[in-house]
Write a protein that holds these residues in place. Structure first.
Motif, mmCIF file in Angstrom:
data_model
loop_
_atom_site.group_PDB
_atom_site.id
_atom_site.type_symbol
_atom_site.label_atom_id
_atom_site.label_comp_id
_atom_site.label_asym_id
_atom_site.label_seq_id
_atom_site.Cartn_x
_atom_site.Cartn_y
_atom_site.Cartn_z
ATOM 1 N N TYR A 278 -19.075 -37.658 23.862
ATOM 2 C CA TYR A 278 -19.723 -37.142 23.114
ATOM 3 C C TYR A 278 -19.697 -37.545 21.708
ATOM 4 N N GLY A 279 -18.453 -38.104 21.406
ATOM 5 C CA GLY A 279 -18.266 -38.685 20.155
ATOM 6 C C GLY A 279 -18.787 -40.410 19.871
ATOM 7 N N ALA A 280 -18.757 -40.959 21.063
ATOM 8 C CA ALA A 280 -19.171 -42.285 21.257
ATOM 9 C C ALA A 280 -20.725 -42.529 20.938
ATOM 10 N N GLY A 281 -21.402 -41.270 21.142
ATOM 11 C CA GLY A 281 -22.918 -41.406 20.747
ATOM 12 C C GLY A 281 -23.032 -41.904 19.348
ATOM 13 N N GLY B 67 -24.974 -34.986 23.060
ATOM 14 C CA GLY B 67 -24.531 -34.330 21.909
ATOM 15 C C GLY B 67 -24.937 -33.110 21.656
ATOM 16 N N PHE B 68 -25.010 -32.480 20.543
ATOM 17 C CA PHE B 68 -25.204 -31.185 20.474
ATOM 18 C C PHE B 68 -25.312 -30.457 18.908
ATOM 19 N N ALA B 69 -26.284 -29.617 18.729
ATOM 20 C CA ALA B 69 -26.428 -29.272 17.310
ATOM 21 C C ALA B 69 -25.438 -28.465 17.020
ATOM 22 N N GLY B 70 -24.259 -28.745 16.451
ATOM 23 C CA GLY B 70 -23.091 -27.791 16.380
ATOM 24 C C GLY B 70 -23.041 -27.533 14.907
ATOM 25 N N ARG B 71 -21.685 -26.904 14.662
ATOM 26 C CA ARG B 71 -21.605 -26.450 13.335
ATOM 27 C C ARG B 71 -20.502 -27.465 12.483
ATOM 28 N N GLY B 72 -20.211 -28.531 13.098
ATOM 29 C CA GLY B 72 -19.327 -29.476 12.443
ATOM 30 C C GLY B 72 -19.638 -29.997 10.932
ATOM 31 N N GLU B 73 -18.682 -30.421 10.327
ATOM 32 C CA GLU B 73 -18.936 -30.875 9.175
ATOM 33 C C GLU B 73 -18.715 -32.440 8.868
ATOM 34 N N ALA B 74 -19.178 -32.965 7.970
ATOM 35 C CA ALA B 74 -19.245 -34.466 7.730
ATOM 36 C C ALA B 74 -17.713 -34.878 7.736
ATOM 37 N N GLY B 75 -17.171 -35.545 8.336
ATOM 38 C CA GLY B 75 -15.949 -36.206 8.560
ATOM 39 C C GLY B 75 -15.227 -35.551 9.826
ATOM 40 N N ASP B 76 -15.755 -34.764 10.525
ATOM 41 C CA ASP B 76 -15.279 -34.280 11.858
ATOM 42 C C ASP B 76 -14.925 -35.427 12.435
ATOM 43 N N ASP B 77 -13.609 -35.850 13.090
ATOM 44 C CA ASP B 77 -13.487 -36.783 13.996
ATOM 45 C C ASP B 77 -13.136 -36.366 15.340
ATOM 46 N N LEU B 78 -13.060 -35.157 15.679
ATOM 47 C CA LEU B 78 -13.024 -34.842 16.953
ATOM 48 C C LEU B 78 -14.481 -34.504 17.750
ATOM 49 N N ALA C 106 -10.964 -26.988 23.151
ATOM 50 C CA ALA C 106 -10.455 -26.931 21.949
ATOM 51 C C ALA C 106 -9.560 -27.976 21.168
ATOM 52 N N SER C 107 -8.771 -28.662 22.426
ATOM 53 C CA SER C 107 -8.207 -29.745 21.989
ATOM 54 C C SER C 107 -8.989 -30.897 21.448
ATOM 55 N N PHE C 108 -10.387 -30.881 21.949
ATOM 56 C CA PHE C 108 -11.125 -32.030 21.520
ATOM 57 C C PHE C 108 -12.132 -31.439 20.201
ATOM 58 N N GLY C 109 -11.786 -30.519 19.651
ATOM 59 C CA GLY C 109 -12.288 -29.964 18.557
ATOM 60 C C GLY C 109 -13.133 -28.576 18.434
ATOM 61 N N ALA C 110 -13.396 -27.986 19.645
ATOM 62 C CA ALA C 110 -14.504 -26.911 19.706
ATOM 63 C C ALA C 110 -13.740 -25.738 18.987
ATOM 64 N N ASP C 111 -14.142 -24.959 18.433
ATOM 65 C CA ASP C 111 -13.565 -23.543 17.733
ATOM 66 C C ASP C 111 -13.983 -22.678 18.870
ATOM 67 N N VAL C 112 -12.826 -22.379 19.460
ATOM 68 C CA VAL C 112 -12.529 -21.356 20.769
ATOM 69 C C VAL C 112 -11.965 -20.149 20.422
ATOM 70 N N ILE C 113 -12.723 -19.015 20.619
ATOM 71 C CA ILE C 113 -12.292 -17.795 20.328
ATOM 72 C C ILE C 113 -11.814 -17.039 21.665
ATOM 73 N N HIS C 114 -10.410 -16.725 21.537
ATOM 74 C CA HIS C 114 -10.028 -16.202 22.967
ATOM 75 C C HIS C 114 -10.089 -14.698 22.776
ATOM 76 N N VAL C 115 -10.789 -14.213 23.743
ATOM 77 C CA VAL C 115 -10.993 -12.552 23.415
ATOM 78 C C VAL C 115 -10.142 -11.906 24.491
ATOM 79 N N GLU C 116 -9.408 -10.776 24.366
ATOM 80 C CA GLU C 116 -8.649 -9.843 25.036
ATOM 81 C C GLU C 116 -8.543 -8.629 24.565
ATOM 82 N N SER C 117 -8.035 -7.385 25.002
ATOM 83 C CA SER C 117 -7.978 -6.373 24.498
ATOM 84 C C SER C 117 -6.565 -5.567 24.314
ATOM 85 N N ALA C 118 -6.513 -5.015 23.350
ATOM 86 C CA ALA C 118 -5.017 -4.354 23.176
ATOM 87 C C ALA C 118 -4.592 -3.533 24.361
#
Length: 807
Positions: free
Chosen positions: A183-186, A384-395, A419-431
């Motif tokens: 995905y980055g090599a593109g 590729g994908f239309a994400g929310r990354g900012e210029a300079g993101d290297d993941l 997440a290791s490759f840069g995704a914003d992962v939101i882990h959901v559980e309950s109390a």
């Protein structure tokens, strides 16, 4: 819509299992794979684990791994191979194991010539470090990574995990990591993914024993008392009236229900038996409690009763019986190869209900010739994908937002790779019902008052993520989750299908909320079939898939490998998700992915099924022996003690190594027998050879023997403690396999990063796993626009929380 990876071009220089399995996953997802072989071809072409006569045909296992690919003969410097290299997106090399004949590449030169290329290397120890050139077999890698030393009955010789699982797992890690890198090599950013089989083996086999030991001891602990003795789980695989049945009791509730099953509710208050360690201390007594009831019932009767109690349970299958399991038959998991020679599992995931391509034949050596070129790419095709990354993101996955509804280990390990490759992962559980793996931290209650944030598995699989609590049983909790779905690119979950269905949050609802979303569901057994709603864990998959059938001593029952099916399911899930993401980028719409835990295990355990259906040979337990090497086994050395033997792992994988071993032994007369000159003869005389080798090793310290044998080019290793690797293994230290981030409860605890290095990146663990509800405000206010007052009200009403309810 072109199949997920259509237009991706792969040049594969590997042979045997790890590299070809990586490229199999890619070709089954639509990529074009050209295999570059030596004139004699992949060494797996002539391989049969049972020693079957192949009659000049390629082996069934080779065919399974290489169907759908093309083949050319050549070396990296040949002109026709250079043309293919110039057009490739991904290049694979895998070499270094004693069974391997893969070709090694000059990776720096390759990347200099082709800056946008992704290179995947899979080797025993990785390409850098003091052991990079060391000889190895999977057996010696299992010894060095700590796996063998922790598996087996207490007081008996420990055992390897059968089936070359680390090699298959390395292929899955390599495929998922390489696809993320693509995905980055593109954008012209090439990358080198350097996978270590040693690190993969530690990752999938040892359950983070190094970290767990440090948490319990406040550090590395006393070297004399930090060895985790071989153990087995109980209850696990148990004899029945007509065979074996497998259980899993990871939680206190599951064990309590097991006591109901065997009609011993009177033991539910026994706090010693309720603990894993307690059952091991009272192993004979506990076995005597279980066996009368279990041996009076058939396997089918026990499975029916256990399933009603929602206890994870399965039959213990082999390469023949697994094909007849009702769930796998109903779902059409197994089918014939293209020439109807053998039976094979399908690819382990569905996208929008569709499986992989129809069966295809494997290529003959060099059949595409020197004029071979890659086919044309589909018009407008790119990853590729239309994400929310900012210029300079290297993941490469920066800007991708994933809503993570997974629990325990398999699902979270999948989203952890993202997440290791840069995704914003939101882990959901309950109390009210936190992630079950978080609650395993209860074993750390004596060391950490906030023990629910001190589970090693949770700490690793959820690092690099943000944490949110929502009670989906409350209308506002569900409403907030639905708003988040609209703000995310993907939803991933791994509950039994009924859970999300009961909340009304199946694929139809997710698609209604967000037509562009990719939804991945990771049920144990699938979204259909008679076992659809059965609970399953890693142990369940090892029991059902046949992995356990080939693990254990010959005179013992099957034993589970203990753990690999969780991260293996995670990597197959991550790969399937990235394939679907590629399809979304081309089609402009979301998709539904079904990546089952059982089918990922069945692919990794394909060899016994392929061997049985092709040649009528049932692969079984061999203890610490292997058809790949003879002699191979564990041998006690002079510096051991009665309760703590010093085991030497020896694996003689070639006739040249046998001659070197004879020299080390002093050319004794018994070893000069011509019948021992080849592996077949040594396999036949294994018992006699072992007796002589044990006499020899018992007279020498282990370190002396390892140095001597390694000096002669023979794979020989100490059976390492899985708790002493950070200090004891120079290769893992050199490659910075263990990383430490500051955790708010546990502190800077060393944890494995990933079992591969990636060019230009020093660390995989950028942030610790979230404490319960740590990012509630950041997510609910920052993404959904709630106010501080809203947050206070939600907490007072129990919709969100930061402490498990009931404590």
């Amino acid at each position: 819509m072109p199949q997920g990876l259509a237009g991706i071009r792969v040049l594969d220089f590997s042979d045997q299992i790890a590299g070809p399995y990586a490229s199999k996953l890619l070709v089954d997802a639509g990529a074009e794979v050209v295999k570059v072989e030596r004139p004699e071809g992949d060494s797996l072409r002539g391989w049969s684990a049972s020693g079957a006569e192949l009659g000049g045909r390629d082996s069934a296992l080779f065919t399974f791994l290489n169907a759908g690919k093309r083949s050319v003969v050549g070396t990296p410097s040949d002109a026709h191979v250079q043309r293919l290299l110039a057009d490739a997106d991904l290049v694979i090399e895998a070499h270094g194991l004693e069974s391997d004949g893969g070709q090694a590449l000059d990776v720096p030169a390759l990347l200099a010539a082709h800056p946008g290329l992704v290179v995947l290397s899979i080797t025993p120890y990785g390409l850098q470090g003091p052991w990079a050139q060391r000889k190895a077999t999977e057996f010696t890698l299992q010894a060095e990574c700590g796996s063998i030393g922790m598996r087996g009955l207490m007081g008996h010789e420990p055992i390897q995990a059968g089936g070359r699982i680390a090699e298959w797992a390395a292929g899955a890690y390599g495929a998922a990591g390489a696809l993320a890198a693509l995905y980055g090599a593109g954008s012209g950013r090439g990358a080198h993914l350097d996978v270590s089989l040693l690190e993969t083996a530690n990752f999938v086999y040892t359950n983070f024993s190094e970290s767990m030991n440090r948490m319990m001891n406040g550090g590395p602990g006393d070297p004399e008392h930090a060895f985790l003795a071989p153990t087995v789980e109980t209850p696990s695989i148990e004899p029945t009236a007509d065979g074996y049945v497998g259980f899993c009791t990871n939680s206190r509730q599951q064990f309590s229900d097991f006591l109901l099953l065997i009609e011993r509710p009177d033991l539910q208050e026994d706090e010693v038996l309720a603990q894993v360690a307690g059952r091991l201390m009272r192993f004979e007594e506990w076995t005597g409690i279980m066996q009368p009831w279990l041996s009076s019932k058939t396997t089918a009767e026990i499975i029916e009763l256990a399933s009603l109690l929602r206890i994870p349970v399965a039959p213990v299958c082999n390469g023949e019986t697994v094909r007849e399991h009702e769930q796998l038959v109903e779902r059409g998991v197994y089918g014939p190869d293209a020439e109807d020679r053998f039976v094979q599992p399908r690819r382990p995931y569905l996208i929008d209900g569709e499986g992989g391509p129809p069966p295809r034949r494997a290529p003959a050596v060099g059949e595409s010739g020197v004029e071979a070129v890659f086919g044309p790419r589909p018009e407008g095709r790119s990853l590729g994908f239309a994400g929310r990354g900012e210029a300079g993101d290297d993941l490469p996955l920066a800007g991708l937002r994933v809503l993570d509804l997974t629990a325990w280990w398999a699902g979270p390990s999948s989203t952890h790779l993202l997440a290791s490759f840069g995704a914003d992962v939101i882990h959901v559980e309950s109390a009210g019902r936190p992630d079950g793996m978080r609650m395993v931290g209860g074993m750390m209650a004596a060391h950490f008052p906030q023990w629910w944030d001190a589970s090693v598995h949770f700490m690793h699989a959820n690092s690099n993520k943000r944490g949110l609590t929502l009670d989906l049983g409350k209308e506002e909790g569900k409403a907030l989750l639905e708003k988040l779905i609209a703000e995310c690119d993907a939803v991933v979950e791994n509950f039994t299908p009924r859970v999300l269905d009961n909340f009304g949050l199946g694929w139809e609802r997710v698609r209604e909320l967000n037509p562009d979303a990719v939804m991945m569901r990771m049920p144990a057994f699938g979204l259909s079939g008679p076992w659809r709603d059965n609970t399953g864990f890693a142990q369940t998959m090892e029991q059902l898939s046949g992995m356990a059938w080939v693990t254990g001593h010959v005179d013992d029952q099957p034993r589970i490998p203990r753990g690999p099916c969780d991260p293996i399911a995670g990597m197959h899930g991550a790969f399937a998700f990235l394939v679907a993401l590629a399809g979304r980028s081309h089609a402009g719409r979301g998709s539904h992915v079904e990546s089952t835990m059982v089918e990922s295990a069945l692919n990794v355990a394909a060899e016994p099924v392929v061997e049985s259906s092709a040649y009528g040979a049932l692969l079984a337990r061999e203890g610490n022996r292997s058809p790949l090497a003879a002699p191979q086994g564990l041998y006690p050395c002079a510096d051991g003690e009665p309760l703590a033997p010093s085991w030497l792992a020896l694996s003689v994988a070639s006739d040249a190594q046998w001659r070197a071993l004879r020299s080390a032994l002093g050319e004794p007369e018994w070893a000069l027998d011509p019948a021992l000159d080849d592996r077949r003869g040594r396999r036949a005389a294994h018992d006699a050879i072992d007796e002589k080798l044990r006499e020899w090793t018992a007279a020498h310290p282990r370190a002396e023997l390892v140095e001597k044998l390694r000096g002669l080019g023979i794979p020989a290793s100490a059976v390492a403690s899985p708790c002493r690797l950070l200090e004891g293994n120079p290769q893992l230290r050199a490659r910075r396999y263990f990383e430490a981030v500051e955790h708010p409860v546990v502190g800077p605890m060393p944890l494995p990063g990933q079992p591969f290095r990636w060019s230009g990146h020093e660390a995989w663990l950028r942030s610790p796993a979230p404490t319960l509800g740590q990012h509630n405000e950041e997510i609910l206010c920052g993404i959904l626009g709630l106010s501080a007052e809203d947050l206070q009200r939600l907490e007072s009403e129990g919709v969100i929380g930061s402490r498990p309810e009931g404590l």
